[in-house]
Design a protein around this motif. Structure first.
Motif, PDB file in Angstrom:
ATOM      1  N   LEU A 186       0.839  -1.203   0.000  1.00  0.00           N
ATOM      2  CA  LEU A 186       0.000   0.000   0.000  1.00  0.00           C
ATOM      3  C   LEU A 186       0.873   1.252   0.000  1.00  0.00           C
ATOM      4  O   LEU A 186       0.568   2.243  -0.679  1.00  0.00           O
ATOM      5  N   VAL A 187       1.966   1.210   0.740  1.00  0.00           N
ATOM      6  CA  VAL A 187       2.883   2.355   0.781  1.00  0.00           C
ATOM      7  C   VAL A 187       3.496   2.580  -0.607  1.00  0.00           C
ATOM      8  O   VAL A 187       3.583   3.712  -1.095  1.00  0.00           O
ATOM      9  N   GLU A 188       3.887   1.497  -1.258  1.00  0.00           N
ATOM     10  CA  GLU A 188       4.456   1.617  -2.613  1.00  0.00           C
ATOM     11  C   GLU A 188       3.414   2.171  -3.584  1.00  0.00           C
ATOM     12  O   GLU A 188       3.744   2.933  -4.500  1.00  0.00           O
ATOM     13  N   GLY A 189       2.159   1.764  -3.372  1.00  0.00           N
ATOM     14  CA  GLY A 189       1.066   2.270  -4.214  1.00  0.00           C
ATOM     15  C   GLY A 189       0.895   3.777  -4.061  1.00  0.00           C
ATOM     16  O   GLY A 189       0.620   4.489  -5.030  1.00  0.00           O
ATOM     17  N   VAL A 190       1.065   4.273  -2.842  1.00  0.00           N
ATOM     18  CA  VAL A 190       0.995   5.713  -2.596  1.00  0.00           C
ATOM     19  C   VAL A 190       2.168   6.403  -3.291  1.00  0.00           C
ATOM     20  O   VAL A 190       2.015   7.387  -4.016  1.00  0.00           O
ATOM     21  N   LYS A 191       3.333   5.822  -3.107  1.00  0.00           N
ATOM     22  CA  LYS A 191       4.571   6.415  -3.647  1.00  0.00           C
ATOM     23  C   LYS A 191       4.494   6.609  -5.159  1.00  0.00           C
ATOM     24  O   LYS A 191       4.975   7.615  -5.696  1.00  0.00           O
ATOM     25  N   ALA A 192       3.884   5.634  -5.826  1.00  0.00           N
ATOM     26  CA  ALA A 192       3.820   5.674  -7.289  1.00  0.00           C
ATOM     27  C   ALA A 192       2.954   6.821  -7.800  1.00  0.00           C
ATOM     28  O   ALA A 192       2.984   7.148  -8.986  1.00  0.00           O
ATOM     29  N   LEU A 193       2.173   7.440  -6.911  1.00  0.00           N
ATOM     30  CA  LEU A 193       1.194   8.426  -7.374  1.00  0.00           C
ATOM     31  C   LEU A 193       1.574   9.878  -7.087  1.00  0.00           C
ATOM     32  O   LEU A 193       0.863  10.796  -7.479  1.00  0.00           O
ATOM     33  N   GLN A 194       2.701  10.102  -6.398  1.00  0.00           N
ATOM     34  CA  GLN A 194       3.108  11.494  -6.157  1.00  0.00           C
ATOM     35  C   GLN A 194       3.753  12.054  -7.424  1.00  0.00           C
ATOM     36  O   GLN A 194       4.601  11.414  -8.037  1.00  0.00           O
ATOM     37  N   THR A 195       3.362  13.247  -7.799  1.00  0.00           N
ATOM     38  CA  THR A 195       3.886  13.865  -9.025  1.00  0.00           C
ATOM     39  C   THR A 195       5.107  14.744  -8.693  1.00  0.00           C
ATOM     40  O   THR A 195       5.384  15.017  -7.540  1.00  0.00           O
ATOM     41  N   ASP A 196       5.776  15.199  -9.734  1.00  0.00           N
ATOM     42  CA  ASP A 196       6.928  16.088  -9.536  1.00  0.00           C
ATOM     43  C   ASP A 196       6.537  17.374  -8.823  1.00  0.00           C
ATOM     44  O   ASP A 196       7.319  17.976  -8.104  1.00  0.00           O
TER      45      ASP A 196
ATOM     46  N   GLY B  56       4.527  17.606  -6.478  1.00  0.00           N
ATOM     47  CA  GLY B  56       4.327  17.387  -5.046  1.00  0.00           C
ATOM     48  C   GLY B  56       2.943  16.899  -4.696  1.00  0.00           C
ATOM     49  O   GLY B  56       2.708  16.417  -3.599  1.00  0.00           O
ATOM     50  N   ASN B  57       1.997  17.038  -5.619  1.00  0.00           N
ATOM     51  CA  ASN B  57       0.650  16.549  -5.328  1.00  0.00           C
ATOM     52  C   ASN B  57       0.518  15.085  -5.747  1.00  0.00           C
ATOM     53  O   ASN B  57       1.516  14.453  -6.131  1.00  0.00           O
ATOM     54  N   PHE B  58      -0.691  14.533  -5.684  1.00  0.00           N
ATOM     55  CA  PHE B  58      -0.890  13.117  -5.984  1.00  0.00           C
ATOM     56  C   PHE B  58      -2.001  12.918  -7.012  1.00  0.00           C
ATOM     57  O   PHE B  58      -2.993  13.650  -7.005  1.00  0.00           O
ATOM     58  N   SER B  59      -1.840  11.909  -7.873  1.00  0.00           N
ATOM     59  CA  SER B  59      -2.947  11.420  -8.692  1.00  0.00           C
ATOM     60  C   SER B  59      -3.712  10.422  -7.847  1.00  0.00           C
ATOM     61  O   SER B  59      -3.176   9.869  -6.892  1.00  0.00           O
ATOM     62  N   ALA B  60      -4.955  10.149  -8.237  1.00  0.00           N
ATOM     63  CA  ALA B  60      -5.757   9.200  -7.467  1.00  0.00           C
ATOM     64  C   ALA B  60      -5.387   7.767  -7.808  1.00  0.00           C
ATOM     65  O   ALA B  60      -5.425   6.883  -6.961  1.00  0.00           O
ATOM     66  N   THR B  61      -5.010   7.547  -9.053  1.00  0.00           N
ATOM     67  CA  THR B  61      -4.830   6.191  -9.553  1.00  0.00           C
ATOM     68  C   THR B  61      -3.866   6.195 -10.727  1.00  0.00           C
ATOM     69  O   THR B  61      -3.686   7.215 -11.387  1.00  0.00           O
ATOM     70  N   LEU B  62      -3.250   5.046 -10.971  1.00  0.00           N
ATOM     71  CA  LEU B  62      -2.324   4.940 -12.110  1.00  0.00           C
ATOM     72  C   LEU B  62      -3.060   5.003 -13.431  1.00  0.00           C
ATOM     73  O   LEU B  62      -2.495   5.350 -14.455  1.00  0.00           O
ATOM     74  N   SER B  63      -4.321   4.639 -13.395  1.00  0.00           N
ATOM     75  CA  SER B  63      -5.078   4.504 -14.628  1.00  0.00           C
ATOM     76  C   SER B  63      -5.646   5.838 -15.091  1.00  0.00           C
ATOM     77  O   SER B  63      -6.852   6.047 -15.096  1.00  0.00           O
ATOM     78  N   GLY B  64      -4.799   6.773 -15.459  1.00  0.00           N
ATOM     79  CA  GLY B  64      -5.222   8.012 -16.102  1.00  0.00           C
ATOM     80  C   GLY B  64      -6.140   8.869 -15.282  1.00  0.00           C
ATOM     81  O   GLY B  64      -7.356   8.706 -15.307  1.00  0.00           O
TER      82      GLY B  64
END
Lengths: 335, 351
Positions: free
Chosen positions: B134-144, B146-154
């Motif tokens: 779950l932590v890795e899933g969060v990590k994958a979604l932070q943008t340059d 500094g904010n976050f996307s909700a999901t990898l799927s666009g």
């Protein structure tokens, strides 16, 4: 958008379509004892059973492109369907101009849906062509001048592609139509901040603009906030600009008791105290008096807040008197 | 005062209201198909605020817990990749996918956050979550940025998902997937000229996004990064949201949900007591449906689970009788939060 499947008489389910015979539908696996179950229509289940099947197969074809349209119509918030559709557009080399038309029609039906605006943005990025974006967002803002999604897309397009030239006129129109439209005031700040710049001349012009609008409607938080925002760029601050301070005193003299005006004068006092530039208008006593007026008469709903602010001035006043006393004592010692 | 005494919490009706949503919903709600976990969150946590978590019997409790766990996306079986990990919002795409398109089955930050809240509220020990994943899933979604996307799927990225990512990291007691410095920078950039905070830099200040930003700063212990001027400006902006209830932006209509979003923001800044509780309370009660239960955003409009939950949470913040206390940052009850603390202790001794 609700599921309109039931009233769709001419609709043929995918499972009854000969051209889809080669596909075995995949039904949803919601586990043995699901909760928060939505009783979807037969049409919804059918479309999504086929969507799951083609996703599993990773089929990229024209018929799937059509299927995603049906899936999106039943639930425009399904981000996976939108993403798959984008991947299809790429794989099939579909004309993206027609896709722009299509997503525009979906935006018109669901103007407050995050996924559709995101789809639009990706298409514009791919095409590197923002020519339709001002009109599209303009139309959406005609329907709802405070639509956050539309403003977000518009700011993005303007900033990414440098479309500032006519934005000030657009904003001015909206503010003229509704002087309380806070979104429009925010956009005005955006244009000056990114395009026109905060030169002395522009700062003065924007101050005059805000004051004009305040004269028109005095109790307007948006215009007062804007005035304060512009003054962040005035080296003289809130208290050092005579045009602004006399504007406030004139309003006050003319019996205006809007909480925004009184709050503004309080802030001028605060700044004057911090700078050590007290005057008969701007001093701790005046601030305390205004706080009391707000707390007891003009802004009673926030009385506790104004009492809290008042306390701060009382402390500042005591400190100052203390300082003056010490000064006096010091002077006496010198004698 | 006599009027204030007349307004009463339709407690029994609200319990029934949430129980209905936990069960089965009409096809008119099909557009909520991908976010069913949030409906479960409002219902479960709403029952908790009402002090009625025991209305969920053991059998139903087990069903809800099992259903949530079933929505957990696990690491890729072949590659071990964890970037898709998190909770899905429903089983719509809960299917096995091949290597070429496995990324379509992925977690969503809002669903991971609300899913974890449901588990905590139901007293689950979180033993079936894959914390690392779950932590890795969060990590994958932070943008340059500094904010976050909700999901990898666009998907778009904004302040809402910064907040969800912060809550997840806090609950998992692991911040290695969340760059606090970058997120703080993003939040500070999103402070507007009126000192409210927007969805992203330069957009209009908004009560909901201000809550997301402030709660994140509190959870990451970064509130001291705000200057005195920013804090005082923010206090003013938030307090001016009160009309009787609260609005979310200057010159917009009052709406029940802002009694929570703005109320919780003020609570985080420790000045909620400076608002007028009586007027706030009266407005929220005007949006109560006493017959079938639920709250709506405006008087005499349709109720929904979100406004019902947030209406109750807003009332709880001002100490309404018969409601459990809310932790404003995580938006769960203090009772559930105490349970989280015991889990954290257990994890600490295990590691």
């Amino acid at each position: 958008m609700s599921d309109s499947g039931d009233s769709d008489i001419a609709w043929t389910l995918y499972k009854d379509r000969p051209e889809w015979k080669d596909i075995t539908p995949v039904s949803e696996d919601d586990g043995p004892n699901p909760v928060v179950v939505i009783a979807h229509s037969e049409k919804f289940e059918d479309v999504y059973d086929y969507f799951r099947a083609v996703l599993k197969k990773n089929e990229k074809s024209e018929r799937v492109l059509q299927l995603t349209k049906d899936a999106v119509e039943l639930n425009p918030a399904n981000y996976t369907v939108w993403q798959y559709r984008r991947d299809l557009l790429k794989a099939l080399g579909t004309d993206l101009r027609s896709e722009l038309d299509y997503v525009e029609s979906v935006i018109k039906q669901s103007p407050k849906n995050y996924q559709v605006w995101h789809h639009r943005r990706v298409l514009v990025e791919w095409l590197q062509d923002p020519t339709l974006e001002l009109e599209l967002t303009g139309d959406a803002l005609l329907q709802d001048p405070k639509n956050y999604h539309a403003w977000q897309h518009r700011q993005w397009a303007i900033k990414t592609f440098g479309l500032f030239s006519k934005e000030m006129a657009f904003v001015d129109n909206l503010i003229t139509e509704d002087v309380r439209n806070n979104s429009a005031w925010n956009q005005r700040y955006f244009v000056v901040n990114n395009h026109l710049g905060w030169s002395d001349l522009n700062v003065q012009r924007e101050i005059c603009y805000a004051m004009e609008k305040i004269k028109f409607v005095k109790n307007n938080e948006s215009a007062w906030n804007y005035l304060r925002g512009v003054l962040l760029h005035d080296k003289r601050g809130l208290s050092g600009n005579a045009v602004v301070t006399s504007f406030c005193e004139d309003l006050y003299k003319n019996k205006c008791r809007s909480p925004y005006l009184l709050a503004f004068i309080i802030d001028i006092c605060d700044e004057a105290i911090k700078k050590g530039e007290l005057s008969c208008f701007h001093n701790p006593d005046r601030a305390i008096e205004l706080c009391t007026a707000l707390a007891t008469k003009y802004d009673k709903i926030r009385s506790k807040y104004w009492n809290y602010i008042s306390e701060k001035f009382k402390i500042a006043k005591n400190e100052q008197e203390e300082k003056e006393k010490q000064q006096e004592n010091g002077d006496k010692m010198d004698d | 005062m006599s009027h204030e005494e007349r307004i009463e919490l339709a407690h029994r009706q609200h319990v029934k209201y949430f129980m209905r949503f936990l069960n089965i919903l009409p096809s008119s709600l099909s557009s909520h198909d991908t976010t069913r976990v949030t409906i479960a969150y409002f219902s479960v946590c709403g029952l908790d605020v009402l002090g009625s978590i025991s209305s969920i019997n053991l059998e139903l409790r087990q069903r809800i817990v099992d259903w949530i766990y079933q929505l957990q996306v696990h690491p890729n079986k072949e590659s071990g990749d964890m970037s898709s990990c998190g909770f899905q919002g429903s089983s719509t795409i809960n299917i096995d996918l091949g290597a070429a398109n496995s990324h379509y089955r992925c977690g969503h930050l809002a669903m991971t956050y609300t899913g974890l809240c449901i588990l905590l509220t139901l007293g689950d020990d979180l033993s079936r979550i894959n914390r690392k994943a779950l932590v890795e899933g969060v990590k994958a979604l932070q943008t340059d940025e500094g904010n976050f996307s909700a999901t990898l799927s666009g998907c778009e990225s904004d302040m809402r998902f910064v907040y969800c990512a912060a809550c997840i990291s806090y609950i998992l007691d692991d911040w290695s997937g969340f760059n606090i410095e970058k997120a703080t920078e993003y939040i500070i950039k999103s402070i507007n000229y009126d000192f409210g905070i927007a969805q992203c830099p330069e957009l209009e200040s908004h009560g909901g996004t201000t809550f997301c930003a402030l709660a994140t700063l509190a959870l990451t212990k970064q509130l001291d990064k705000l200057s005195t001027e920013q804090v005082e400006g923010l206090k003013r902006w938030l307090l001016f949201r009160q009309v009787d209830g609260f609005n979310g932006r200057p010159n917009k209509s009052v709406d029940t949900c802002y009694s929570f979003w703005v109320g919780a923001s003020l609570k985080i800044l420790d000045i909620l007591h400076m608002t007028n509780y009586g007027n706030n309370r009266k407005y929220v009660y005007e949006t109560q449906d006493c017959v079938v239960g639920g709250f709506s955003k405006w008087p005499d409009t349709c109720t929904d689970p979100m406004h019902t939950y947030l209406g109750l949470a807003g009332l709880s913040l001002i100490g309404e009788n018969g409601l459990l206390e809310i932790v404003p940052t995580l938006n769960i009850t203090n009772r559930a939060f105490e349970h989280l603390k015991t889990i954290h202790q257990k994890w600490a001794t295990e590691s």
